[in-house]
Design an enzyme around this catalytic site. Structure first.
Site, PDB file in Angstrom:
ATOM      1  N   LYS A  95       0.622 -31.921  33.601  1.00 40.60           N
ATOM      2  CA  LYS A  95       1.305 -31.860  34.896  1.00 40.60           C
ATOM      3  C   LYS A  95       0.579 -32.718  35.939  1.00 40.60           C
ATOM      4  O   LYS A  95       1.201 -33.501  36.652  1.00 40.60           O
ATOM      5  CB  LYS A  95       1.401 -30.405  35.390  1.00 40.60           C
ATOM      6  CG  LYS A  95       2.088 -29.456  34.404  1.00 40.60           C
ATOM      7  CD  LYS A  95       2.171 -28.041  34.924  1.00 40.60           C
ATOM      8  CE  LYS A  95       0.844 -27.348  35.127  1.00 40.60           C
ATOM      9  NZ  LYS A  95       0.085 -27.075  33.881  1.00 40.60           N
TER      10      LYS A  95
ATOM     11  N   ARG B 133       4.758 -20.035  39.368  1.00 37.76           N
ATOM     12  CA  ARG B 133       4.153 -19.606  38.110  1.00 37.76           C
ATOM     13  C   ARG B 133       4.532 -18.191  37.739  1.00 37.76           C
ATOM     14  O   ARG B 133       4.080 -17.680  36.717  1.00 37.76           O
ATOM     15  CB  ARG B 133       2.638 -19.637  38.297  1.00 37.76           C
ATOM     16  CG  ARG B 133       1.926 -20.654  37.444  1.00 37.76           C
ATOM     17  CD  ARG B 133       0.496 -20.617  37.926  1.00 37.76           C
ATOM     18  NE  ARG B 133      -0.424 -21.050  36.978  1.00 37.76           N
ATOM     19  CZ  ARG B 133      -1.049 -22.230  37.045  1.00 37.76           C
ATOM     20  NH1 ARG B 133      -0.765 -23.078  37.984  1.00 37.76           N
ATOM     21  NH2 ARG B 133      -1.945 -22.540  36.157  1.00 37.76           N
TER      22      ARG B 133
ATOM     23  N   ARG C 157     -11.235 -32.423  29.003  1.00 46.86           N
ATOM     24  CA  ARG C 157     -10.871 -32.991  30.320  1.00 46.86           C
ATOM     25  C   ARG C 157     -12.099 -33.216  31.202  1.00 46.86           C
ATOM     26  O   ARG C 157     -12.999 -32.401  31.260  1.00 46.86           O
ATOM     27  CB  ARG C 157      -9.916 -32.048  31.057  1.00 46.86           C
ATOM     28  CG  ARG C 157      -9.671 -32.498  32.503  1.00 46.86           C
ATOM     29  CD  ARG C 157      -8.530 -31.806  33.155  1.00 46.86           C
ATOM     30  NE  ARG C 157      -8.639 -30.354  33.088  1.00 46.86           N
ATOM     31  CZ  ARG C 157      -7.664 -29.541  33.437  1.00 46.86           C
ATOM     32  NH1 ARG C 157      -6.521 -30.022  33.873  1.00 46.86           N
ATOM     33  NH2 ARG C 157      -7.827 -28.237  33.344  1.00 46.86           N
TER      34      ARG C 157
ATOM     35  N   ARG D  48     -14.161 -28.804  34.668  1.00 49.38           N
ATOM     36  CA  ARG D  48     -13.754 -27.620  35.428  1.00 49.38           C
ATOM     37  C   ARG D  48     -14.335 -26.359  34.798  1.00 49.38           C
ATOM     38  O   ARG D  48     -14.327 -26.227  33.575  1.00 49.38           O
ATOM     39  CB  ARG D  48     -12.217 -27.527  35.467  1.00 49.38           C
ATOM     40  CG  ARG D  48     -11.635 -28.131  36.729  1.00 49.38           C
ATOM     41  CD  ARG D  48     -10.151 -28.255  36.711  1.00 49.38           C
ATOM     42  NE  ARG D  48      -9.414 -27.058  36.330  1.00 49.38           N
ATOM     43  CZ  ARG D  48      -8.087 -26.982  36.315  1.00 49.38           C
ATOM     44  NH1 ARG D  48      -7.367 -28.040  36.677  1.00 49.38           N
ATOM     45  NH2 ARG D  48      -7.474 -25.880  35.941  1.00 49.38           N
TER      46      ARG D  48
ATOM     47  N   ARG E  52      -6.067 -18.248  30.064  1.00 53.47           N
ATOM     48  CA  ARG E  52      -5.076 -19.016  30.845  1.00 53.47           C
ATOM     49  C   ARG E  52      -3.787 -19.195  30.035  1.00 53.47           C
ATOM     50  O   ARG E  52      -2.689 -19.089  30.574  1.00 53.47           O
ATOM     51  CB  ARG E  52      -5.655 -20.385  31.232  1.00 53.47           C
ATOM     52  CG  ARG E  52      -6.718 -20.283  32.318  1.00 53.47           C
ATOM     53  CD  ARG E  52      -7.539 -21.546  32.430  1.00 53.47           C
ATOM     54  NE  ARG E  52      -6.766 -22.701  32.807  1.00 53.47           N
ATOM     55  CZ  ARG E  52      -7.161 -23.963  32.621  1.00 53.47           C
ATOM     56  NH1 ARG E  52      -8.328 -24.211  32.058  1.00 53.47           N
ATOM     57  NH2 ARG E  52      -6.405 -24.960  33.013  1.00 53.47           N
TER      58      ARG E  52
HETATM   59  P1  AP5 Z   1      -3.769 -32.447  33.025  1.00 50.90           P
HETATM   60  O1  AP5 Z   1      -2.804 -33.470  33.497  1.00 50.90           O
HETATM   61  O2  AP5 Z   1      -4.981 -32.183  33.877  1.00 50.90           O
HETATM   62  O3  AP5 Z   1      -2.992 -31.084  32.662  1.00 50.90           O
HETATM   63  P2  AP5 Z   1      -2.352 -29.977  33.594  1.00 50.90           P
HETATM   64  O4  AP5 Z   1      -1.048 -29.594  33.006  1.00 50.90           O
HETATM   65  O5  AP5 Z   1      -2.356 -30.427  35.025  1.00 50.90           O
HETATM   66  O6  AP5 Z   1      -3.407 -28.811  33.340  1.00 50.90           O
HETATM   67  P3  AP5 Z   1      -4.156 -27.831  34.344  1.00 50.90           P
HETATM   68  O7  AP5 Z   1      -5.289 -27.227  33.567  1.00 50.90           O
HETATM   69  O8  AP5 Z   1      -4.530 -28.501  35.630  1.00 50.90           O
HETATM   70  O9  AP5 Z   1      -3.070 -26.777  34.601  1.00 50.90           O
HETATM   71  P4  AP5 Z   1      -3.262 -25.371  35.026  1.00 50.90           P
HETATM   72  O10 AP5 Z   1      -1.880 -25.054  35.356  1.00 50.90           O
HETATM   73  O11 AP5 Z   1      -3.918 -24.445  34.095  1.00 50.90           O
HETATM   74  O12 AP5 Z   1      -4.360 -25.453  36.224  1.00 50.90           O
HETATM   75  P5  AP5 Z   1      -4.207 -25.278  37.793  1.00 50.90           P
HETATM   76  O13 AP5 Z   1      -5.218 -26.140  38.410  1.00 50.90           O
HETATM   77  O14 AP5 Z   1      -2.790 -25.383  38.215  1.00 50.90           O
HETATM   78  O15 AP5 Z   1      -4.245 -32.860  31.555  1.00 50.90           O
HETATM   79  C1  AP5 Z   1      -5.183 -32.079  30.835  1.00 50.90           C
HETATM   80  C2  AP5 Z   1      -5.974 -33.014  29.900  1.00 50.90           C
HETATM   81  O16 AP5 Z   1      -5.077 -33.557  28.928  1.00 50.90           O
HETATM   82  C3  AP5 Z   1      -6.607 -34.219  30.599  1.00 50.90           C
HETATM   83  O17 AP5 Z   1      -7.858 -34.491  30.024  1.00 50.90           O
HETATM   84  C4  AP5 Z   1      -5.621 -35.377  30.334  1.00 50.90           C
HETATM   85  O18 AP5 Z   1      -6.265 -36.652  30.282  1.00 50.90           O
HETATM   86  C5  AP5 Z   1      -5.042 -34.979  28.977  1.00 50.90           C
HETATM   87  N1  AP5 Z   1      -3.650 -35.396  28.811  1.00 50.90           N
HETATM   88  C6  AP5 Z   1      -2.667 -35.345  29.749  1.00 50.90           C
HETATM   89  N2  AP5 Z   1      -1.518 -35.787  29.231  1.00 50.90           N
HETATM   90  C7  AP5 Z   1      -1.769 -36.102  27.928  1.00 50.90           C
HETATM   91  C8  AP5 Z   1      -0.961 -36.599  26.876  1.00 50.90           C
HETATM   92  N3  AP5 Z   1       0.337 -36.849  27.046  1.00 50.90           N
HETATM   93  N4  AP5 Z   1      -1.552 -36.817  25.667  1.00 50.90           N
HETATM   94  C9  AP5 Z   1      -2.886 -36.544  25.470  1.00 50.90           C
HETATM   95  N5  AP5 Z   1      -3.698 -36.075  26.458  1.00 50.90           N
HETATM   96  C10 AP5 Z   1      -3.147 -35.850  27.666  1.00 50.90           C
HETATM   97  O19 AP5 Z   1      -4.599 -23.729  37.983  1.00 50.90           O
HETATM   98  C11 AP5 Z   1      -5.928 -23.273  37.867  1.00 50.90           C
HETATM   99  C12 AP5 Z   1      -5.984 -21.788  38.225  1.00 50.90           C
HETATM  100  O20 AP5 Z   1      -5.588 -21.602  39.607  1.00 50.90           O
HETATM  101  C13 AP5 Z   1      -5.038 -20.874  37.437  1.00 50.90           C
HETATM  102  O21 AP5 Z   1      -5.615 -20.462  36.214  1.00 50.90           O
HETATM  103  C14 AP5 Z   1      -4.845 -19.712  38.412  1.00 50.90           C
HETATM  104  O22 AP5 Z   1      -5.952 -18.851  38.415  1.00 50.90           O
HETATM  105  C15 AP5 Z   1      -4.810 -20.418  39.764  1.00 50.90           C
HETATM  106  N6  AP5 Z   1      -3.442 -20.811  40.180  1.00 50.90           N
HETATM  107  C16 AP5 Z   1      -2.986 -22.093  40.393  1.00 50.90           C
HETATM  108  N7  AP5 Z   1      -1.697 -22.088  40.763  1.00 50.90           N
HETATM  109  C17 AP5 Z   1      -1.316 -20.777  40.786  1.00 50.90           C
HETATM  110  C18 AP5 Z   1      -0.085 -20.132  41.076  1.00 50.90           C
HETATM  111  N8  AP5 Z   1       1.026 -20.834  41.424  1.00 50.90           N
HETATM  112  N9  AP5 Z   1      -0.034 -18.782  40.983  1.00 50.90           N
HETATM  113  C19 AP5 Z   1      -1.129 -18.057  40.649  1.00 50.90           C
HETATM  114  N10 AP5 Z   1      -2.339 -18.609  40.357  1.00 50.90           N
HETATM  115  C20 AP5 Z   1      -2.435 -19.964  40.431  1.00 50.90           C
END
Ligand code: AP5
Length: 225
Positions: free
Chosen positions: A22, A97, A136, A169, A180
């Site tokens: 994402k 979410r 990552r 991270r 997660r």
């Molecule tokens: P990346 O693009 O970073 O993936 P992502 O989908 O953004 O993953 P996140 O871990 O950021 O998502 P998340 O939803 O768990 O975390 P968030 O920060 O929102 O890619 C990941 C890796 O894969 C990278 O190394 C990249 O290079 C590689 N990659 C990408 N595309 C690829 C491809 N096509 N092929 C191969 N490799 C690839 O949330 C963190 C925490 O915050 C949550 O756990 C929760 O506690 C809290 N939180 C955030 N939002 C909310 C909400 N709305 N409600 C409640 N709690 C929340």
């Protein structure tokens, strides 16, 4: 979302499990459309870094890999989209979410006259997600995303763009990744059907290489790469 930022006056939602890509795709979409990238994860991490009350509340929850309460998230998102740079539209990454967040967003968008959001759902095998997350690395300065397995920087530990230090991270440890993914299954996956039943969902194969995923995303958004 056809041709350029001026025609976009609605929410684009990037939906998918942790590690689906994402954040990676949001950066490409922002480059093309110039809309604000609203990552609730990044917003929370900014609060953590600044040591705010909200950050102190969220820190232990994020460290366990669980979801922060709807109340906190919705307060943060509603404040953010009330700012002037969000007038033409915005890209949500990691929000909504839960069904509660999705329903509240629907009300807020209706109130703004913004209509139904467009939802891009990135489908990725769970085996690939753990490998992606544990590999990552993120630039501390500009937020560029790398992967030590599949997308390494040219110089170990340094960002190709600005030479910033690359960080792992804290929630990308294997035991937290497991929680997660479980939280995603329990609380976020139902949104796929929620948006599909509204005709808002577009599915993208998130298993393809990042550049190929971007091409598909831009095609879905009505743009040519
Ligand atoms: P990346 O693009 O970073 O993936 P992502 O989908 O953004 O993953 P996140 O871990 O950021 O998502 P998340 O939803 O768990 O975390 P968030 O920060 O929102 O890619 C990941 C890796 O894969 C990278 O190394 C990249 O290079 C590689 N990659 C990408 N595309 C690829 C491809 N096509 N092929 C191969 N490799 C690839 O949330 C963190 C925490 O915050 C949550 O756990 C929760 O506690 C809290 N939180 C955030 N939002 C909310 C909400 N709305 N409600 C409640 N709690 C929340």
């Amino acid at each position: 979302m056809a041709s350029g930022a001026s025609t976009v006056c609605r929410a684009l939602i990037l939906l998918g499990p942790p590690g689906a890509g994402k954040g990676t795709q949001a950066k490409a979409i922002v480059q093309r459309f110039g809309l604000p990238h609203l990552s609730t994860g990044d917003m929370l991490r900014e609060h953590l870094a600044a040591g705010t009350e909200l950050g102190k509340l969220a820190q232990p929850i994020m460290a366990r890999g669980e979801l922060v309460s709807d109340e906190i998230i919705l307060g943060m998102v509603e404040e953010r989209i009330s700012r002037v740079d969000c007038a033409a539209g915005f890209i949500f990454d990691g929000f909504p979410r839960t069904l509660g967040q999705a329903e509240r967003l629907e009300e807020v968008l209706k109130r703004r006259g913004a209509g139904e959001p467009m939802v891009l759902y990135f489908a990725v095998d769970y085996d690939a997600l753990t490998r992606r997350l544990s590999g990552r690395r993120t630039c501390q300065t500009c937020g560029a995303i790398y992967n030590v397995h599949d997308r390494p920087p040219k110089t170990d530990g340094r960002c190709d763009v600005d030479g910033g230090e690359l960080m792992t991270r804290p929630d990308d440890r294997e035991e937290v990744i497991r929680e997660r993914l479980a939280a995603y299954d329990r609380q976020t996956k139902p949104l796929v059907e929620y948006y599909r039943s509204r005709g808002a969902l577009r599915e993208v194969d998130g298993m393809a290489a990042p550049g190929d995923v971007t091409r598909k995303v831009l095609a879905v958004l009505g743009e040519r790469d």
